[in-house]
Design a protein around this motif. Structure first.
Motif, short mmCIF file in Angstrom:
data_model
loop_
_atom_site.label_atom_id
_atom_site.label_comp_id
_atom_site.label_asym_id
_atom_site.label_seq_id
_atom_site.Cartn_x
_atom_site.Cartn_y
_atom_site.Cartn_z
N ALA A 82 0.78 -1.34 0.04
CA ALA A 82 -0.06 -0.02 0.15
C ALA A 82 0.90 1.18 -0.14
CB ALA A 82 -0.86 -0.18 1.25
N MET A 83 1.71 1.23 0.81
CA MET A 83 2.87 2.39 0.67
C MET A 83 3.51 2.66 -0.57
SD MET A 83 5.43 1.97 4.22
CE MET A 83 7.03 2.62 3.29
N ASP A 84 3.78 1.66 -1.42
CA ASP A 84 4.05 1.52 -2.85
C ASP A 84 2.87 2.30 -3.61
OD1 ASP A 84 6.89 0.71 -3.13
OD2 ASP A 84 6.18 -1.41 -2.95
N LYS A 85 2.02 1.70 -3.45
CA LYS A 85 0.85 2.48 -4.36
C LYS A 85 0.66 3.82 -4.07
CE LYS A 85 -2.17 -1.65 -4.57
NZ LYS A 85 -3.19 -2.34 -4.05
N THR A 86 0.72 4.27 -2.78
CA THR A 86 0.49 5.51 -2.25
C THR A 86 1.98 6.54 -3.14
OG1 THR A 86 -0.61 5.22 -0.45
CG2 THR A 86 0.49 7.28 -0.44
N LYS B 68 8.09 2.33 14.16
CA LYS B 68 8.69 3.73 13.67
C LYS B 68 10.12 3.02 13.16
CE LYS B 68 9.16 7.98 12.74
NZ LYS B 68 8.21 8.60 11.57
N LYS B 69 10.85 2.40 13.86
CA LYS B 69 12.16 2.02 13.29
C LYS B 69 12.01 1.16 12.04
CE LYS B 69 14.66 2.40 17.60
NZ LYS B 69 15.22 1.73 18.70
N LEU B 70 11.01 0.35 12.33
CA LEU B 70 10.69 -0.74 11.02
C LEU B 70 10.42 -0.19 9.84
CD1 LEU B 70 10.38 -3.29 9.68
CD2 LEU B 70 7.95 -3.29 10.78
N PHE B 71 9.62 0.98 9.89
CA PHE B 71 9.00 1.85 8.88
C PHE B 71 10.38 2.78 8.11
CE2 PHE B 71 8.12 6.26 7.34
CZ PHE B 71 7.27 5.83 6.28
N GLU B 72 11.33 3.29 9.14
CA GLU B 72 12.38 4.05 8.73
C GLU B 72 13.27 3.07 7.88
OE1 GLU B 72 13.45 5.59 12.53
OE2 GLU B 72 12.30 7.64 12.25
N ASP C 18 10.02 14.26 1.29
CA ASP C 18 9.99 15.32 2.21
C ASP C 18 9.44 15.05 3.51
OD1 ASP C 18 7.39 15.66 2.02
OD2 ASP C 18 7.64 17.27 0.54
N ALA C 19 9.31 15.65 4.50
CA ALA C 19 9.15 15.29 5.83
C ALA C 19 7.47 15.08 5.94
CB ALA C 19 9.48 16.28 6.91
N ARG C 20 6.91 15.80 5.09
CA ARG C 20 5.28 15.54 4.90
C ARG C 20 4.90 14.56 4.29
NH1 ARG C 20 2.63 20.32 1.43
NH2 ARG C 20 4.03 18.92 0.20
N ASP C 21 5.53 14.16 3.01
CA ASP C 21 5.27 12.66 2.31
C ASP C 21 5.64 11.73 3.43
OD1 ASP C 21 4.14 14.02 0.37
OD2 ASP C 21 6.04 13.81 -0.81
N GLU C 22 6.84 11.60 4.05
CA GLU C 22 7.28 10.35 4.96
C GLU C 22 6.43 10.12 6.06
OE1 GLU C 22 11.03 8.88 7.46
OE2 GLU C 22 11.41 10.42 5.86
N GLU C 23 5.78 11.55 6.67
CA GLU C 23 4.87 11.18 7.88
C GLU C 23 3.63 10.60 7.18
OE1 GLU C 23 3.33 11.02 11.35
OE2 GLU C 23 5.49 11.48 10.94
N ALA C 24 3.29 11.08 6.13
CA ALA C 24 1.81 10.69 5.42
C ALA C 24 2.02 9.15 5.09
CB ALA C 24 1.45 11.49 4.25
N LEU C 25 3.10 8.63 4.72
CA LEU C 25 3.52 7.32 4.46
C LEU C 25 3.42 6.37 5.65
CD1 LEU C 25 5.96 7.15 1.45
CD2 LEU C 25 3.75 6.30 1.44
#
Length: 195
Positions: free
Chosen positions: A85-89, A150-154, A167-174
């Motif tokens: 789903a992250m890939d799609k977004t 959070k660490k897994l996501f990063e 950017d920080a906004r896109d990363e937070e949305a993901l």
């Protein structure tokens, strides 16, 4: 007189027995056991959770090991679905000079990373649950706490090679999408199509 007394006492005794028998008849219940919410929809605030049940064999440690292993596998599958789903977004949001980014940007390295982090999961609930039909199951819920999630996501973002492009906004949305429960629908759909 004895005969008259017998004629009165007998019907009274019979009536008392019938009424007594009626009052002691247990009521039939149509209530079925309910499956606890933590089994049906496992949730941990800010983290990831999955639960699984196995038929009760009478051997607690064996059944616990199996249900915890199955819950970890379910959590791995959930993470995989969330990465898709992250890939799609990401593909919808990010444009390049040649058009939309395609391919499994986050998916490629996510399985190895997820497997490493799954070792950090812990069984937060293990209980005997009576299922509809009366069968006993041993159920376990495993969780990945918010900090580890959070660490897994990063790490998934880092492995994708896109960490410097977000950017920080896109990363937070993901990240919010990654940990959101909305992916449960997609996971259920995938599970049904495999079964």
């Amino acid at each position: 007189m004895m005969m008259h007394l017998k004629n009165v006492v007998m019907p009274l005794a019979l009536t008392a027995m019938v009424l007594g028998g009626c009052s002691s008849t247990p009521e039939e219940t149509t209530e079925t056991p309910s499956i606890p919410d933590w089994v049906r929809k496992p949730v941990v605030e800010g983290g990831l959770a999955a639960s699984e049940c196995v038929n009760w064999s009478g051997k607690w440690s064996l059944d616990k090991s199996e249900s915890v292993a199955n819950a970890r596998a379910a959590l791995a599958k959930q993470i995989g679905t969330q990465v898709k789903a992250m890939d799609k977004t990401y593909n919808r949001r990010v444009k390049t000079e040649s058009g939309t980014v395609t391919g499994g940007t986050f998916e490629s390295g996510s399985k190895q990373v997820a497997n490493e982090y799954l070792q950090g999961t812990r069984a937060t609930k293990v209980e005997m649950v009576t299922m509809p039909g009366g069968k006993k199951n041993l159920c376990s819920m495993v969780t990945l706490d918010p900090k580890t999630t959070k660490k897994l996501f990063e790490e998934i973002v880092k492995q994708s090679g896109r960490d410097d492009q977000l950017d920080a906004r896109d990363e937070e949305a993901l990240y919010e999408e990654f940990k959101a429960q909305q992916f449960q629908k997609e996971l259920d759909t995938e599970t049904e199509s495999e079964g």
